[in-house]
Design a protein around this motif. Structure first.
Motif, PDB file in Angstrom:
ATOM      1  N   TRP A  63     -12.338 -24.493 -43.692  1.00 30.68           N
ATOM      2  CA  TRP A  63     -13.127 -25.149 -44.730  1.00 30.68           C
ATOM      3  C   TRP A  63     -13.797 -26.398 -44.126  1.00 30.68           C
ATOM      4  CZ3 TRP A  63      -9.087 -25.321 -49.341  1.00 30.68           C
ATOM      5  CH2 TRP A  63      -8.797 -24.009 -49.734  1.00 30.68           C
ATOM      6  N   GLY A  64     -14.966 -26.714 -44.619  1.00 30.46           N
ATOM      7  CA  GLY A  64     -15.650 -27.931 -44.164  1.00 30.46           C
ATOM      8  C   GLY A  64     -16.368 -27.761 -42.837  1.00 30.46           C
ATOM      9  N   HIS A  65     -16.588 -26.521 -42.405  1.00 31.46           N
ATOM     10  CA  HIS A  65     -17.284 -26.270 -41.135  1.00 31.46           C
ATOM     11  C   HIS A  65     -18.654 -25.639 -41.355  1.00 31.46           C
ATOM     12  CE1 HIS A  65     -13.823 -27.146 -38.420  1.00 31.46           C
ATOM     13  NE2 HIS A  65     -13.143 -26.846 -39.520  1.00 31.46           N
ATOM     14  N   ASN A  66     -19.162 -25.806 -42.538  1.00 31.56           N
ATOM     15  CA  ASN A  66     -20.511 -25.309 -42.856  1.00 31.56           C
ATOM     16  C   ASN A  66     -20.593 -23.783 -42.851  1.00 31.56           C
ATOM     17  OD1 ASN A  66     -22.840 -26.573 -43.723  1.00 31.56           O
ATOM     18  ND2 ASN A  66     -23.915 -26.072 -41.815  1.00 31.56           N
ATOM     19  N   ILE A  67     -19.447 -23.142 -43.056  1.00 32.17           N
ATOM     20  CA  ILE A  67     -19.430 -21.677 -42.989  1.00 32.17           C
ATOM     21  C   ILE A  67     -19.954 -21.069 -44.292  1.00 32.17           C
ATOM     22  CG2 ILE A  67     -17.899 -19.653 -42.826  1.00 32.17           C
ATOM     23  CD1 ILE A  67     -16.332 -21.253 -40.684  1.00 32.17           C
ATOM     24  N   ALA A  68     -19.550 -21.623 -45.447  1.00 32.29           N
ATOM     25  CA  ALA A  68     -20.048 -21.056 -46.716  1.00 32.29           C
ATOM     26  C   ALA A  68     -21.577 -21.124 -46.794  1.00 32.29           C
ATOM     27  CB  ALA A  68     -19.406 -21.749 -47.912  1.00 32.29           C
ATOM     28  N   LYS A  86     -15.335 -29.282 -55.977  1.00 32.23           N
ATOM     29  CA  LYS A  86     -16.370 -30.146 -55.396  1.00 32.23           C
ATOM     30  C   LYS A  86     -16.945 -29.558 -54.110  1.00 32.23           C
ATOM     31  CE  LYS A  86     -15.577 -33.121 -58.656  1.00 32.23           C
ATOM     32  NZ  LYS A  86     -16.216 -32.807 -59.919  1.00 32.23           N
ATOM     33  N   LYS A 126     -26.299 -27.757 -50.671  1.00 31.97           N
ATOM     34  CA  LYS A 126     -26.829 -27.650 -49.302  1.00 31.97           C
ATOM     35  C   LYS A 126     -27.634 -26.366 -49.117  1.00 31.97           C
ATOM     36  CE  LYS A 126     -22.913 -28.376 -46.952  1.00 31.97           C
ATOM     37  NZ  LYS A 126     -22.089 -28.504 -45.738  1.00 31.97           N
ATOM     38  N   ARG A 138     -20.939 -28.912 -53.563  1.00 32.88           N
ATOM     39  CA  ARG A 138     -21.698 -29.497 -52.443  1.00 32.88           C
ATOM     40  C   ARG A 138     -22.349 -28.381 -51.606  1.00 32.88           C
ATOM     41  NH1 ARG A 138     -25.158 -31.997 -50.028  1.00 32.88           N
ATOM     42  NH2 ARG A 138     -24.820 -32.660 -47.909  1.00 32.88           N
ATOM     43  N   SER A 166     -17.452 -26.393 -53.365  1.00 32.61           N
ATOM     44  CA  SER A 166     -18.451 -25.367 -53.687  1.00 32.61           C
ATOM     45  C   SER A 166     -19.708 -26.005 -54.247  1.00 32.61           C
ATOM     46  CB  SER A 166     -17.904 -24.381 -54.727  1.00 32.61           C
ATOM     47  OG  SER A 166     -17.225 -23.349 -54.091  1.00 32.61           O
ATOM     48  N   VAL A 216     -18.204 -16.572 -52.101  1.00 35.21           N
ATOM     49  CA  VAL A 216     -17.660 -16.760 -50.751  1.00 35.21           C
ATOM     50  C   VAL A 216     -16.216 -17.212 -50.912  1.00 35.21           C
ATOM     51  CG1 VAL A 216     -17.836 -18.040 -48.578  1.00 35.21           C
ATOM     52  CG2 VAL A 216     -19.917 -17.532 -49.878  1.00 35.21           C
ATOM     53  N   ASP A 217     -15.312 -16.527 -50.249  1.00 35.73           N
ATOM     54  CA  ASP A 217     -13.906 -16.930 -50.247  1.00 35.73           C
ATOM     55  C   ASP A 217     -13.440 -17.018 -48.801  1.00 35.73           C
ATOM     56  OD1 ASP A 217     -13.323 -17.174 -52.976  1.00 35.73           O
ATOM     57  OD2 ASP A 217     -13.089 -15.011 -53.184  1.00 35.73           O
ATOM     58  N   ILE A 218     -13.342 -18.243 -48.298  1.00 31.33           N
ATOM     59  CA  ILE A 218     -12.804 -18.424 -46.947  1.00 31.33           C
ATOM     60  C   ILE A 218     -11.294 -18.534 -47.110  1.00 31.33           C
ATOM     61  CG2 ILE A 218     -12.806 -19.891 -44.888  1.00 31.33           C
ATOM     62  CD1 ILE A 218     -15.656 -20.806 -45.759  1.00 31.33           C
TER      63      ILE A 218
HETATM   64  C1  LIG Z   1     -15.428 -23.546 -51.461  1.00 32.91           C
HETATM   65  C2  LIG Z   1     -15.778 -22.972 -50.098  1.00 32.91           C
HETATM   66  C3  LIG Z   1     -16.501 -21.644 -50.266  1.00 32.91           C
HETATM   67  C4  LIG Z   1     -16.706 -23.983 -49.365  1.00 32.91           C
HETATM   68  O1  LIG Z   1     -16.995 -23.499 -48.091  1.00 32.91           O
HETATM   69  P1  LIG Z   1     -17.091 -24.428 -46.820  1.00 32.91           P
HETATM   70  O2  LIG Z   1     -17.523 -23.592 -45.677  1.00 32.91           O
HETATM   71  O3  LIG Z   1     -15.808 -25.164 -46.679  1.00 32.91           O
HETATM   72  O4  LIG Z   1     -18.261 -25.424 -47.264  1.00 32.91           O
HETATM   73  P2  LIG Z   1     -18.860 -26.648 -46.426  1.00 32.91           P
HETATM   74  O5  LIG Z   1     -18.538 -26.526 -44.981  1.00 32.91           O
HETATM   75  O6  LIG Z   1     -20.275 -26.777 -46.864  1.00 32.91           O
HETATM   76  O7  LIG Z   1     -18.042 -27.921 -46.890  1.00 32.91           O
HETATM   77  C5  LIG Z   1     -18.020 -28.352 -48.168  1.00 32.91           C
HETATM   78  C6  LIG Z   1     -18.818 -29.645 -48.406  1.00 32.91           C
HETATM   79  O8  LIG Z   1     -18.171 -30.286 -49.511  1.00 32.91           O
HETATM   80  C7  LIG Z   1     -17.795 -31.584 -49.144  1.00 32.91           C
HETATM   81  N1  LIG Z   1     -16.557 -31.893 -49.856  1.00 32.91           N
HETATM   82  C8  LIG Z   1     -15.308 -31.498 -49.576  1.00 32.91           C
HETATM   83  N2  LIG Z   1     -14.455 -32.008 -50.476  1.00 32.91           N
HETATM   84  C9  LIG Z   1     -15.208 -32.734 -51.359  1.00 32.91           C
HETATM   85  C10 LIG Z   1     -14.913 -33.501 -52.512  1.00 32.91           C
HETATM   86  N3  LIG Z   1     -13.663 -33.613 -52.962  1.00 32.91           N
HETATM   87  N4  LIG Z   1     -15.936 -34.103 -53.174  1.00 32.91           N
HETATM   88  C11 LIG Z   1     -17.218 -33.977 -52.746  1.00 32.91           C
HETATM   89  N5  LIG Z   1     -17.557 -33.262 -51.630  1.00 32.91           N
HETATM   90  C12 LIG Z   1     -16.556 -32.639 -50.956  1.00 32.91           C
HETATM   91  C13 LIG Z   1     -17.643 -31.549 -47.645  1.00 32.91           C
HETATM   92  O9  LIG Z   1     -17.743 -32.863 -47.091  1.00 32.91           O
HETATM   93  C14 LIG Z   1     -18.812 -30.648 -47.260  1.00 32.91           C
HETATM   94  O10 LIG Z   1     -20.059 -31.334 -47.364  1.00 32.91           O
HETATM   95  P3  LIG Z   1     -20.828 -31.957 -46.094  1.00 32.91           P
HETATM   96  O11 LIG Z   1     -21.111 -30.808 -45.163  1.00 32.91           O
HETATM   97  O12 LIG Z   1     -22.052 -32.581 -46.658  1.00 32.91           O
HETATM   98  O13 LIG Z   1     -19.885 -32.937 -45.455  1.00 32.91           O
HETATM   99  C15 LIG Z   1     -14.500 -22.783 -49.239  1.00 32.91           C
HETATM  100  O14 LIG Z   1     -13.844 -24.004 -49.153  1.00 32.91           O
HETATM  101  C16 LIG Z   1     -13.587 -21.718 -49.809  1.00 32.91           C
HETATM  102  O15 LIG Z   1     -13.775 -20.543 -49.534  1.00 32.91           O
HETATM  103  N6  LIG Z   1     -12.555 -22.115 -50.595  1.00 32.91           N
HETATM  104  C17 LIG Z   1     -11.588 -21.183 -51.178  1.00 32.91           C
HETATM  105  C18 LIG Z   1     -12.158 -20.170 -52.175  1.00 32.91           C
HETATM  106  C19 LIG Z   1     -13.162 -20.765 -53.144  1.00 32.91           C
HETATM  107  O16 LIG Z   1     -12.907 -21.776 -53.773  1.00 32.91           O
HETATM  108  N7  LIG Z   1     -14.303 -20.091 -53.221  1.00 32.91           N
HETATM  109  C20 LIG Z   1     -15.398 -20.510 -54.063  1.00 32.91           C
HETATM  110  C21 LIG Z   1     -15.318 -19.998 -55.433  1.00 32.91           C
HETATM  111  S1  LIG Z   1     -16.787 -20.510 -56.341  1.00 32.91           S
END
Ligand SMILES: CC(C)(COP(=O)(O)OP(=O)(O)OC[C@H]1O[C@@H](n2cnc3c(N)ncnc32)[C@H](O)[C@@H]1OP(=O)(O)O)[C@@H](O)C(=O)NCCC(=O)NCCS
Length: 197
Positions: A119-124, A153, A161, A157, A155, A111-113
Motif C-alpha cells: 500500500w502507498g506505492h502508487n500501485i492502485a 482515505k 490522483k 486520495r 482510496s 482494486v484490492d491490494i
Molecule cells: C485502498 C488501496 C486500493 C489504495 O491503493 P494504493 O496503491 O495504496 O494507493 P496509493 O499508493 O495511491 O496511496 C494512497 C494515497 O493515500 C494517501 N493516504 C494514506 N493514508 C491516508 C490518510 N489516512 N489520509 C489521507 N491520505 C492518505 C497516501 O499518502 C497516498 O497518497 P500520495 O501518493 O499522494 O502520498 C489499497 O490500499 C488497498 O487495496 N487496500 C485494501 C482494499 C481496499 O480498501 N480496496 C479499496 C476498496 S474501495
C-alpha cells in the motif's frame, strides 16, 4: 496492446500458465490463476484488506474456487485480474471491472491490494489506469465509476490522483465498524479520459 513474457512464480521457479494481459510499469494484470486461490482466500478474509471491500461473510477455499469458476459462465458482467508485481515476481492482489452493464456501457472499477506492505506505492493508480484504458479502448465502455466509503482515505486520495470526478454522496449507505458511513461516487467518461491522454 502488447502481450509479452509469462508471469513466473519464482518461489516454485516454474511458469504458472498466466500471461500479463495488461502490462504496467510496477505491476502487470494477469488472468486469475487457480493455483493462487489460497492467496485470494487469505486476502478476502484479512480484516485489514476486507474492511472497505465489504467482504462481511467469511469464505473458504472451496467457495472462492466456486465463485471464480462461476465467473466464466454466461454473459460476462465481471472481469477479474490478478495484480502481479513485476520486480518481486508475485501476486499481490486482485482488481477488475464489475457489474458491467453492456447496454448502458458502464462498469464499477475496484482494486484490492491484498498485501498491505504494497500500500502507498502508487500501485492502485497504475492498476486503475490500466483498467480504465482497457475498459474504454477494448471493451468500449462509456463510463467507469467507483464507490468509496468515507473512512477509506487511501482510496479517496487514489481516486483523486487517477482523475475520477465527484458525482454524488450516498449518505449513511454502508455500515462499517459499528457506524453508518457515506459512500462517495466518482466517475470518469471515455471522452474525457481519451482527451486527457
Ligand atoms: C485502498 C488501496 C486500493 C489504495 O491503493 P494504493 O496503491 O495504496 O494507493 P496509493 O499508493 O495511491 O496511496 C494512497 C494515497 O493515500 C494517501 N493516504 C494514506 N493514508 C491516508 C490518510 N489516512 N489520509 C489521507 N491520505 C492518505 C497516501 O499518502 C497516498 O497518497 P500520495 O501518493 O499522494 O502520498 C489499497 O490500499 C488497498 O487495496 N487496500 C485494501 C482494499 C481496499 O480498501 N480496496 C479499496 C476498496 S474501495
Amino acid at each position: 496492446m502488447k502481450i509479452k513474457k509469462n508471469c513466473k512464480d519464482m518461489k516454485e521457479n516454474k511458469v504458472i500458465n498466466s500471461v500479463p494481459f495488461l502490462e504496467g510499469n510496477i505491476v502487470d494484470l494477469c488472468s486469475i490463476n487457480l493455483e493462487h486461490v489460497n492467496l485470494y482466500n487469505k486476502w478476502g478474509n484479512d480484516p485489514n484488506v476486507r474492511i472497505y471491500s465489504r467482504n462481511v461473510i467469511p469464505w473458504n477455499l472451496e467457495e472462492v474456487k466456486k465463485w471464480l469458476e462461476q465467473q466464466k459462465e454466461g454473459i460476462k458482467t465481471n472481469v477479474i485480474f490478478e495484480i502481479w508485481h513485476r520486480n518481486d515476481k508475485k501476486p499481490i492482489g486482485t482488481a477488475g471491472l464489475s457489474d458491467i452493464k453492456w447496454f448502458n456501457r458502464n462498469a464499477n472499477l475496484y482494486v484490492d491490494i491484498g498485501e498491505p506492505e504494497y500500500w502507498g506505492h502508487n500501485i492502485a493508480p497504475e492498476v486503475s489506469k490500466l483498467l480504465i484504458d482497457y475498459g474504454f479502448e477494448e471493451l468500449n465502455l462509456h463510463k467507469i465509476y467507483v464507490g468509496i466509503y468515507s473512512p477509506n482515505k487511501r482510496s479517496l486520495r487514489a481516486a483523486e490522483k487517477i482523475g475520477f470526478k465527484y458525482e454524488a454522496t450516498l449518505r449513511e449507505q454502508i455500515y462499517i465498524a459499528g457506524e453508518y458511513v457515506d459512500e462517495i461516487k466518482f466517475a470518469i467518461f471515455k471522452k474525457d479520459w481519451l482527451s486527457s491522454k
